[in-house]
Design a protein around this motif. Structure first.
Motif, PDB file in Angstrom:
ATOM      1  N   ARG A 335     -45.632 -29.961  37.199  1.00 45.12           N
ATOM      2  CA  ARG A 335     -46.775 -29.857  38.080  1.00 45.12           C
ATOM      3  C   ARG A 335     -47.923 -29.200  37.781  1.00 45.12           C
ATOM      4  N   ASP A 336     -49.237 -29.641  38.324  1.00 48.06           N
ATOM      5  CA  ASP A 336     -50.456 -29.238  37.782  1.00 48.06           C
ATOM      6  C   ASP A 336     -50.749 -27.912  38.516  1.00 48.06           C
ATOM      7  N   ILE A 337     -50.129 -26.809  38.317  1.00 44.90           N
ATOM      8  CA  ILE A 337     -50.609 -25.624  39.083  1.00 44.90           C
ATOM      9  C   ILE A 337     -50.731 -24.388  37.815  1.00 44.90           C
ATOM     10  N   ARG A 338     -51.403 -23.558  38.185  1.00 43.70           N
ATOM     11  CA  ARG A 338     -51.848 -22.232  37.534  1.00 43.70           C
ATOM     12  C   ARG A 338     -50.556 -21.636  36.875  1.00 43.70           C
ATOM     13  N   TYR A 339     -50.830 -21.225  35.812  1.00 43.04           N
ATOM     14  CA  TYR A 339     -49.608 -20.641  34.823  1.00 43.04           C
ATOM     15  C   TYR A 339     -49.037 -19.608  35.672  1.00 43.04           C
ATOM     16  N   ALA A 340     -49.878 -18.615  36.284  1.00 44.91           N
ATOM     17  CA  ALA A 340     -49.415 -17.373  36.894  1.00 44.91           C
ATOM     18  C   ALA A 340     -48.698 -17.831  38.189  1.00 44.91           C
ATOM     19  N   ALA A 341     -49.304 -18.748  38.833  1.00 46.57           N
ATOM     20  CA  ALA A 341     -48.670 -19.426  40.014  1.00 46.57           C
ATOM     21  C   ALA A 341     -47.242 -19.816  40.046  1.00 46.57           C
ATOM     22  N   ALA A 342     -47.166 -20.680  38.906  1.00 41.31           N
ATOM     23  CA  ALA A 342     -45.831 -21.082  38.517  1.00 41.31           C
ATOM     24  C   ALA A 342     -44.999 -19.898  38.254  1.00 41.31           C
ATOM     25  N   GLY A 343     -45.375 -18.896  37.520  1.00 46.98           N
ATOM     26  CA  GLY A 343     -44.656 -17.669  37.305  1.00 46.98           C
ATOM     27  C   GLY A 343     -44.152 -16.918  38.358  1.00 46.98           C
ATOM     28  N   GLU A 344     -45.004 -16.950  39.559  1.00 46.22           N
ATOM     29  CA  GLU A 344     -44.498 -16.359  40.758  1.00 46.22           C
ATOM     30  C   GLU A 344     -43.706 -17.151  41.311  1.00 46.22           C
ATOM     31  N   ALA A 345     -43.642 -18.569  41.459  1.00 40.00           N
ATOM     32  CA  ALA A 345     -42.829 -19.323  42.035  1.00 40.00           C
ATOM     33  C   ALA A 345     -41.388 -19.332  41.422  1.00 40.00           C
ATOM     34  N   LEU A 346     -41.270 -19.203  40.146  1.00 40.29           N
ATOM     35  CA  LEU A 346     -39.935 -19.132  39.660  1.00 40.29           C
ATOM     36  C   LEU A 346     -38.946 -18.314  40.135  1.00 40.29           C
ATOM     37  N   PRO A 347     -39.212 -16.990  40.303  1.00 32.93           N
ATOM     38  CA  PRO A 347     -38.222 -16.083  41.024  1.00 32.93           C
ATOM     39  C   PRO A 347     -37.640 -16.480  42.363  1.00 32.93           C
ATOM     40  N   GLN A 348     -38.675 -16.998  43.189  1.00 36.41           N
ATOM     41  CA  GLN A 348     -38.477 -17.572  44.415  1.00 36.41           C
ATOM     42  C   GLN A 348     -37.458 -18.762  44.484  1.00 36.41           C
ATOM     43  N   ARG A 349     -37.658 -19.743  43.382  1.00 35.60           N
ATOM     44  CA  ARG A 349     -36.722 -20.506  43.275  1.00 35.60           C
ATOM     45  C   ARG A 349     -35.359 -20.246  43.100  1.00 35.60           C
ATOM     46  N   ILE A 350     -35.279 -19.185  42.017  1.00 34.69           N
ATOM     47  CA  ILE A 350     -33.981 -18.728  41.835  1.00 34.69           C
ATOM     48  C   ILE A 350     -33.272 -18.024  43.085  1.00 34.69           C
ATOM     49  N   ALA A 351     -34.023 -17.522  43.553  1.00 35.06           N
ATOM     50  CA  ALA A 351     -33.486 -16.719  44.745  1.00 35.06           C
ATOM     51  C   ALA A 351     -33.316 -17.823  45.764  1.00 35.06           C
ATOM     52  N   HIS A 352     -33.912 -18.697  46.031  1.00 32.70           N
ATOM     53  CA  HIS A 352     -33.475 -19.906  47.018  1.00 32.70           C
ATOM     54  C   HIS A 352     -32.027 -20.298  46.490  1.00 32.70           C
ATOM     55  N   ALA A 353     -32.106 -20.723  45.397  1.00 42.29           N
ATOM     56  CA  ALA A 353     -30.736 -21.195  44.750  1.00 42.29           C
ATOM     57  C   ALA A 353     -29.578 -20.164  45.258  1.00 42.29           C
ATOM     58  N   VAL A 354     -29.710 -18.797  45.064  1.00 38.42           N
ATOM     59  CA  VAL A 354     -28.879 -17.947  45.537  1.00 38.42           C
ATOM     60  C   VAL A 354     -28.637 -17.806  46.911  1.00 38.42           C
TER      61      VAL A 354
END
Length: 685
Positions: A335-354
């Motif tokens: 995805r064409d999103i900023r590095y920091a924004a992607a870094g902030e999205a990753l823990p939310q993705r992991i949490a969603h999977a949990v």
């Protein structure tokens, strides 16, 4: 209706206009006094609103100042009279720098930016726009001294160049740049009144008024879209601080006090600049390919997960497997999103999977649980290992210090030779100790934007744009990514090794490919004889451009004096003395290498002078100008010392000739060239 009926009684026209000026100034003072008397106590909900309101009122009071030496109005429009059942009606509008109304609220002066004022600039005998008479006023300081009428409906009256307009253009230039609100021409007015949503690029030869057009466009947009631009902001970008000091009074005289100014270097000042690149390194660092290298470098630290994430909540353990984590990371990388924004999205993705697993197990978690899981130590540790934080300055430091890292990120983009050219010979130990160059600072700014999005302004004016590198265009483009821009420049005056070759290319790097290019070729500043002489250089420096013309004729204002080498400096000083016998400002322009010797000679000869950016006055009207700082400046009289030295002072001949073209075209009334070496061959044709 915003109009003043013409007086019915006979009166000396000049005295009548002076009376209207006096009445208008009195009305302006009354407007200011009324604003000063406003009681804003107990009219706001809280102290924050009170502070904001007080600040706005203070700015309003400041904007209503009556500038004694600035004409309050400069023109008048009389519309055709009409006869109806109520009698004969006619409308008269005085056009000025700001709106002024009387005690009843009826306008006495109409702001030049108002729609009703546009015919003052656009009406002609071919298209009078219902205007019967256009009157221009002449001033001496703030005193009205003359007027000139054009009867647009009279077919027998020839259309000529206004003598008052000519006189206004030719006024001596002492001090900072003046506005051109009284002399805007139809083609300039079209650009000034362009829509806020449009980005426009103005290609203009010397003296065509492109800088003034850009500044007046800002003033117009602030008038037409004040609330929107008050929220989003405006910015004027110039090539250096000397230039910005020269133009800084234009907008305040038009009543606009809040427009910020900056250089490109100031925009990207993330680190202290203490070093300097050679031309090859600076050109490569300014190449648009560096954006691709940096994009790779920013994401180089991302690693695919090797272990699952195990989240413990109470007595339960929840496991997110490696393959699922890998899918999340790959999707974010794509995805064409900023590095920091992607870094902030990753823990939310992991949490969603949990949370999905918790729901499948019969639990009913909510958003608070997801946020708690995202902050879980195991999740945070996994994210830090997979998607580590990036410090932009440290990243660029590593890129320019480590050959292996640069080779990895620049593979297929930069050649091995190009990589060696931008690497530091002696890598610094830290960000703070590094001798960063101006081009390095632009790279860091690009990295900052790749990590976190740069904020966008509503409108940006970029002057002397031809000298920017592709990476600098990108830096400016980020500041107006959701807004618009006015791009001003002259391809023929590009004097950097990386100067743009075409506006289409520049606008692409700016991110404004849809912008349209307007060309101004009618000069109002440089005398015709001088611009014709300077244009001898165009075939060598910008063969694609049309030669600029000028409405200015100044017979006897141009001289070329050849002297013996030992007599060069005395001849230059003599030319300065002769120029100073005339009113107005004098600029002594010379190759940068000649400046120290000329400075000493001026001091020894008792000729006081100032440096670029310092304001001249009635006692010190001479400015000593290095050729590298002459761009954008103007002087009534210019003495140009040793043209060949100006050419020789640049890394290549084409750049040197462009620098000379700039120096030749700074004169408003007179140009004297003194030289000992032969003139460049291009001038001798």
């Amino acid at each position: 209706m915003c109009a003043s009926p013409p007086p019915a009684h006979a009166q000396d026209p000049l005295e009548a206009e002076r009376a209207h000026l006096a009445a208008s100034r009195a009305a302006l003072r009354a407007m200011r006094k009324h604003t000063e008397s406003l009681d804003i106590r107990d009219v706001t909900a809280n102290w924050v609103n009170a502070e904001v309101l007080a600040s706005e009122i203070a700015q309003r009071i400041k904007a209503l100042a009556d500038l004694a030496d600035t004409p309050l109005f400069f023109g008048r429009l009389d519309y055709h009279r009409r006869v109806d059942a109520d009698g004969e009606h006619g409308y008269r509008f005085y056009i000025g720098r700001r709106h002024v109304h009387d005690a009843k609220g009826d306008p006495m002066v109409i702001d030049w930016r108002a729609p009703v004022s546009q015919p003052f600039y656009q009406a002609s005998k071919k298209d009078p726009k219902d205007v019967e008479l256009r009157r221009r006023f002449g001033y001496d300081g703030g005193e009205l001294t003359a007027y000139e009428d054009e009867h647009l409906s009279d077919p027998d009256e020839e259309e000529t160049v206004s003598a008052l307009l000519q006189r206004e253009i030719e006024k001596p230039r002492v001090g900072p740049m003046r506005d051109i609100v009284a002399t805007i021409q139809p083609e300039q007015d079209e650009i000034v009144r362009g829509a806020l949503s449009e980005t426009v690029c103005v290609q203009g030869g010397p003296g065509t008024g492109k800088t003034a057009v850009g500044l007046h466009r800002v003033a117009f947009l602030l008038y037409a879209h004040r609330e929107r631009l008050a929220r989003s902001g405006t910015l004027v970008i110039g090539p250096n601080r000397s230039f910005l000091r020269y133009i800084e009074q234009v907008l305040p005289t038009l009543g606009e006090l809040e427009v910020k100014q900056a250089t490109v270097d100031e925009l990207v000042a993330h680190v202290e600049v203490r070093g300097e690149d050679d031309a090859t390194a600076a050109t490569l660092k300014g190449d648009a390919r560096m954006a691709r290298v940096l994009r790779r470098a920013v994401r180089a630290g991302v690693t695919l997960p090797k272990e699952p994430v195990m989240v413990v909540r109470g007595s339960r353990r929840w496991r997110v497997p490696v393959h699922e984590l890998t899918e999340m990371v790959e999707e974010l990388l794509a995805r064409d999103i900023r590095y920091a924004a992607a870094g902030e999205a990753l823990p939310q993705r992991i949490a969603h999977a949990v949370l999905v697993r918790m729901e499948q197990a019969g639990e009913a978690p909510d958003d608070r649980v997801q946020n708690a899981v995202a902050r879980n130590a195991a999740v945070k540790a996994a994210v830090k290992a997979i998607w580590p934080p990036v410090n932009p300055a440290k990243l660029v430091l590593r890129l320019l210090s480590e050959p292996a890292f640069l080779a990895e990120q620049a593979e297929g983009i930069l050649t091995a030779e190009e990589q060696r050219a931008i690497l530091w010979a002696k890598p610094p130990r830290s960000v703070r100790s590094a001798a960063w160059s101006r081009a390095d600072a632009v790279l860091i700014d690009e990295a900052h934007d790749l990590v976190s999005r740069t904020g966008s302004l509503g409108h940006v004016v970029l002057d002397e744009a031809q000298d920017l590198s592709p990476m600098q265009y990108r830096a400016v483009g980020r500041r107006c990514s959701t807004g618009s821009a006015t791009v001003l420049g002259d391809i023929a005056q590009g004097t950097t090794p990386w100067a743009t070759g075409s506006w289409a290319e520049a606008l692409r790097h700016l991110g404004k490919e849809a912008a349209h290019v307007e060309e101004l070729t009618q000069g109002f500043r440089v005398p015709r004889e001088v611009i014709a002489y300077a244009s001898r250089l165009l075939p060598a420096i910008a063969p694609q451009l049309r030669e600029a013309t000028s409405i200015r004729e100044a017979p006897g204002s141009f001289a070329v004096d050849r002297v013996e080498p030992a007599e060069l400096t005395p001849a230059t000083l003599a030319a300065c003395r002769a120029a100073l016998e005339n009113p107005g400002s004098t600029g002594l322009i010379a190759a940068d290498a000649r400046i120290p010797a000329l400075r000493a000679a001026l001091a020894a000869a008792g000729l006081p002078h100032v440096e670029p950016g310092e304001e001249t006055d009635s006692t010190t009207r001479l400015t000593l100008v290095p050729a590298s700082l002459a761009k954008g400046l103007e002087y009534d009289h210019v003495v140009l010392d040793e043209p060949q030295a100006v050419v020789d002072g640049e890394p290549d001949r084409r750049t040197g000739l462009r620098r000379l073209y700039v120096a030749l075209t700074r004169a408003v009334s007179g140009l004297t060239i003194t030289h000992a070496a032969p003139l460049p061959a291009e001038l001798q044709r």
